[in-house]
Design a protein around this motif. Sequence first.
Motif, PDB file in Angstrom:
ATOM      1  N   ASP A   1      42.115  60.613  40.756  1.00 54.06           N
ATOM      2  CA  ASP A   1      41.338  59.481  40.246  1.00 54.06           C
ATOM      3  C   ASP A   1      40.562  59.875  38.993  1.00 54.06           C
ATOM      4  O   ASP A   1      40.494  59.107  38.024  1.00 54.06           O
ATOM      5  N   ARG A   2      39.987  61.067  39.007  1.00 59.88           N
ATOM      6  CA  ARG A   2      39.206  61.531  37.854  1.00 59.88           C
ATOM      7  C   ARG A   2      40.102  61.709  36.636  1.00 59.88           C
ATOM      8  O   ARG A   2      39.747  61.299  35.520  1.00 59.88           O
ATOM      9  N   ARG A   3      41.253  62.323  36.835  1.00 59.46           N
ATOM     10  CA  ARG A   3      42.171  62.541  35.714  1.00 59.46           C
ATOM     11  C   ARG A   3      42.663  61.205  35.146  1.00 59.46           C
ATOM     12  O   ARG A   3      42.810  61.060  33.932  1.00 59.46           O
ATOM     13  N   ALA A   4      42.925  60.260  36.017  1.00 57.38           N
ATOM     14  CA  ALA A   4      43.365  58.952  35.554  1.00 57.38           C
ATOM     15  C   ALA A   4      42.256  58.264  34.753  1.00 57.38           C
ATOM     16  O   ALA A   4      42.502  57.696  33.681  1.00 57.38           O
ATOM     17  N   ARG A   5      41.036  58.340  35.263  1.00 55.89           N
ATOM     18  CA  ARG A   5      39.910  57.711  34.584  1.00 55.89           C
ATOM     19  C   ARG A   5      39.733  58.265  33.164  1.00 55.89           C
ATOM     20  O   ARG A   5      39.401  57.533  32.230  1.00 55.89           O
ATOM     21  N   SER A   6      39.994  59.559  33.004  1.00 51.85           N
ATOM     22  CA  SER A   6      39.802  60.201  31.695  1.00 51.85           C
ATOM     23  C   SER A   6      40.808  59.729  30.654  1.00 51.85           C
ATOM     24  O   SER A   6      40.621  59.950  29.463  1.00 51.85           O
ATOM     25  N   ARG A   7      41.886  59.072  31.102  1.00 48.65           N
ATOM     26  CA  ARG A   7      42.934  58.648  30.169  1.00 48.65           C
ATOM     27  C   ARG A   7      42.963  57.136  29.960  1.00 48.65           C
ATOM     28  O   ARG A   7      43.888  56.615  29.328  1.00 48.65           O
ATOM     29  N   VAL A   8      41.962  56.429  30.466  1.00 45.08           N
ATOM     30  CA  VAL A   8      42.016  54.968  30.422  1.00 45.08           C
ATOM     31  C   VAL A   8      42.103  54.436  28.994  1.00 45.08           C
ATOM     32  O   VAL A   8      42.863  53.497  28.725  1.00 45.08           O
TER      33      VAL A   8
ATOM     34  N   ASP B   1      35.385  50.010  31.728  1.00 49.52           N
ATOM     35  CA  ASP B   1      34.085  50.478  32.226  1.00 49.52           C
ATOM     36  C   ASP B   1      33.972  50.548  33.741  1.00 49.52           C
ATOM     37  O   ASP B   1      32.890  50.757  34.279  1.00 49.52           O
ATOM     38  N   ARG B   2      35.090  50.393  34.457  1.00 50.38           N
ATOM     39  CA  ARG B   2      35.020  50.474  35.919  1.00 50.38           C
ATOM     40  C   ARG B   2      36.384  50.810  36.501  1.00 50.38           C
ATOM     41  O   ARG B   2      37.414  50.666  35.842  1.00 50.38           O
ATOM     42  N   SER B   3      36.371  51.240  37.767  1.00 55.89           N
ATOM     43  CA  SER B   3      37.603  51.557  38.491  1.00 55.89           C
ATOM     44  C   SER B   3      37.531  50.911  39.865  1.00 55.89           C
ATOM     45  O   SER B   3      36.445  50.709  40.423  1.00 55.89           O
ATOM     46  N   LEU B   4      38.678  50.615  40.425  1.00 50.94           N
ATOM     47  CA  LEU B   4      38.751  50.027  41.758  1.00 50.94           C
ATOM     48  C   LEU B   4      39.976  50.596  42.458  1.00 50.94           C
ATOM     49  O   LEU B   4      41.055  50.670  41.874  1.00 50.94           O
ATOM     50  N   GLY B   5      39.801  50.992  43.727  1.00 45.20           N
ATOM     51  CA  GLY B   5      40.893  51.577  44.485  1.00 45.20           C
ATOM     52  C   GLY B   5      40.912  53.087  44.348  1.00 45.20           C
ATOM     53  O   GLY B   5      40.013  53.690  43.752  1.00 45.20           O
TER      54      GLY B   5
ATOM     55  N   ARG C   1      52.057  57.364  47.668  1.00 41.06           N
ATOM     56  CA  ARG C   1      52.811  56.119  47.768  1.00 41.06           C
ATOM     57  C   ARG C   1      52.001  55.029  48.478  1.00 41.06           C
ATOM     58  O   ARG C   1      51.280  55.290  49.426  1.00 41.06           O
ATOM     59  N   SER C   2      52.144  53.812  47.951  1.00 37.25           N
ATOM     60  CA  SER C   2      51.459  52.612  48.459  1.00 37.25           C
ATOM     61  C   SER C   2      49.968  52.599  48.145  1.00 37.25           C
ATOM     62  O   SER C   2      49.237  51.749  48.640  1.00 37.25           O
ATOM     63  N   ARG C   3      49.508  53.538  47.332  1.00 37.90           N
ATOM     64  CA  ARG C   3      48.110  53.528  46.896  1.00 37.90           C
ATOM     65  C   ARG C   3      48.031  52.996  45.463  1.00 37.90           C
ATOM     66  O   ARG C   3      48.946  53.201  44.659  1.00 37.90           O
ATOM     67  N   HIS C   4      46.897  52.351  45.172  1.00 41.89           N
ATOM     68  CA  HIS C   4      46.725  51.744  43.855  1.00 41.89           C
ATOM     69  C   HIS C   4      45.339  52.054  43.311  1.00 41.89           C
ATOM     70  O   HIS C   4      44.351  52.083  44.051  1.00 41.89           O
TER      71      HIS C   4
ATOM     72  N   PRO D   1      54.809  67.307  40.676  1.00 41.82           N
ATOM     73  CA  PRO D   1      55.446  66.023  40.986  1.00 41.82           C
ATOM     74  C   PRO D   1      54.675  65.199  41.998  1.00 41.82           C
ATOM     75  O   PRO D   1      54.834  63.977  42.059  1.00 41.82           O
ATOM     76  N   GLU D   2      53.822  65.856  42.801  1.00 44.18           N
ATOM     77  CA  GLU D   2      53.032  65.102  43.771  1.00 44.18           C
ATOM     78  C   GLU D   2      51.911  64.306  43.112  1.00 44.18           C
ATOM     79  O   GLU D   2      51.266  63.479  43.762  1.00 44.18           O
ATOM     80  N   SER D   3      51.683  64.540  41.817  1.00 41.30           N
ATOM     81  CA  SER D   3      50.655  63.776  41.098  1.00 41.30           C
ATOM     82  C   SER D   3      51.265  62.632  40.304  1.00 41.30           C
ATOM     83  O   SER D   3      50.573  61.988  39.510  1.00 41.30           O
ATOM     84  N   ALA D   4      52.565  62.363  40.523  1.00 41.47           N
ATOM     85  CA  ALA D   4      53.251  61.328  39.759  1.00 41.47           C
ATOM     86  C   ALA D   4      52.750  59.939  40.140  1.00 41.47           C
ATOM     87  O   ALA D   4      52.651  59.593  41.328  1.00 41.47           O
ATOM     88  N   VAL D   5      52.432  59.148  39.127  1.00 43.67           N
ATOM     89  CA  VAL D   5      52.004  57.766  39.331  1.00 43.67           C
ATOM     90  C   VAL D   5      52.724  56.883  38.317  1.00 43.67           C
ATOM     91  O   VAL D   5      53.114  57.329  37.232  1.00 43.67           O
TER      92      VAL D   5
END
Length: 346
Positions: A156-163, A144-148, A135-138, A182-186
């Motif tokens: 972060d890696r799993r999110a990047r793979s689905r961009v 071609d890039r990530s921030l935060g 919570r409160s993280r973004h 559920p702790e990985s919910a975003v």
Amino acid sequence: MSLRDVREDITRWAGRGDPIAIATLIAVRRSAPRPPGARFAISGTGELAGSISSGCVEGDLHERLTALLGGGAPATVTYGITDEMAAGVGLSCGGEIDVLLDPYDPGDPVWHRLWQLQEAGAPSVLLTGAAASTRSRHLLLEADRSLGTLGSAEFDRRARSRVNEWLDRSDAQVVELVRGDPESAVFVESFVPPPRLVIVGATPIAHALCAMAARTGFEVLVVDPREAFLRPERFPGAAALDARWPDEALEALDLDPRTSVVTLTHDDKLDEPALESALASRCGYVGLLGGRRTQRKRREALRARGLDEATCDRIHGPVGLDIGARTPEQIAVSILAQLIALGRAP
């Protein structure tokens, strides 16, 4: 109101140093007045911006956001008409919503970069932590890039793979980055340019469809090599007019899954190359005007060009919903209604 709608107020408040808290609608069950991504924000001086519902939960949200500015903790709140809440705050429409309450940190570079991208009309994906651990993280994703960060290198890696998956859509939803955890919910919001509608044929139907689609939020392009028909005054809502042959015009575009192509010429010299180019691309929708005889002839011509039956089956023809349309305006309504029904609209 979406994040874009409250951006100006948020940046103005932040510019004068006001503390800010934001409520974000992250999930809807059954019906609700607004879709996920709607925002309601307050400043430390008492100003308000945006809306989560038709007004039935904003009063309670205002109290909660005020408490958050006073040192309270970020939280997720559920509203809806249930047995437990029958005497409390509810939604008159009978739905249930989840709302994320977070402080706004103007020093977070994610926000600065997101505002830059939105000003430029560039695509991006914003992930906001929706679980206690995130919570409160973004995390802001571009092609071609990530921030935060979400606070976890694995998340972060799993999110990047689905961009790329998220950049091909324009919705907002809660996603578990690790299935069953559920702790990985975003909360995932895709900020992408408006969907495009490419109309081939500067016909009376095209004139009506261009005006309606532009008002609905499409970026409309009209293609027709017959320049006498392709006059700017006939298509004031179009983002661009292209007088090249359809295959040349379409091949110059990146026909991605958020692009729809509708062919309205009734001329095989224009229909066939347009359809062939559209079907060879990644575009999400291909529509062809004409009755059964026209549909059959165009399919036969396409198969003669080497296209297989499965590829030809991507064509929506006769284009539009069957609502008994007769006039150009009515046919335009039927086409736009089909685009909306199939999720092609903004």
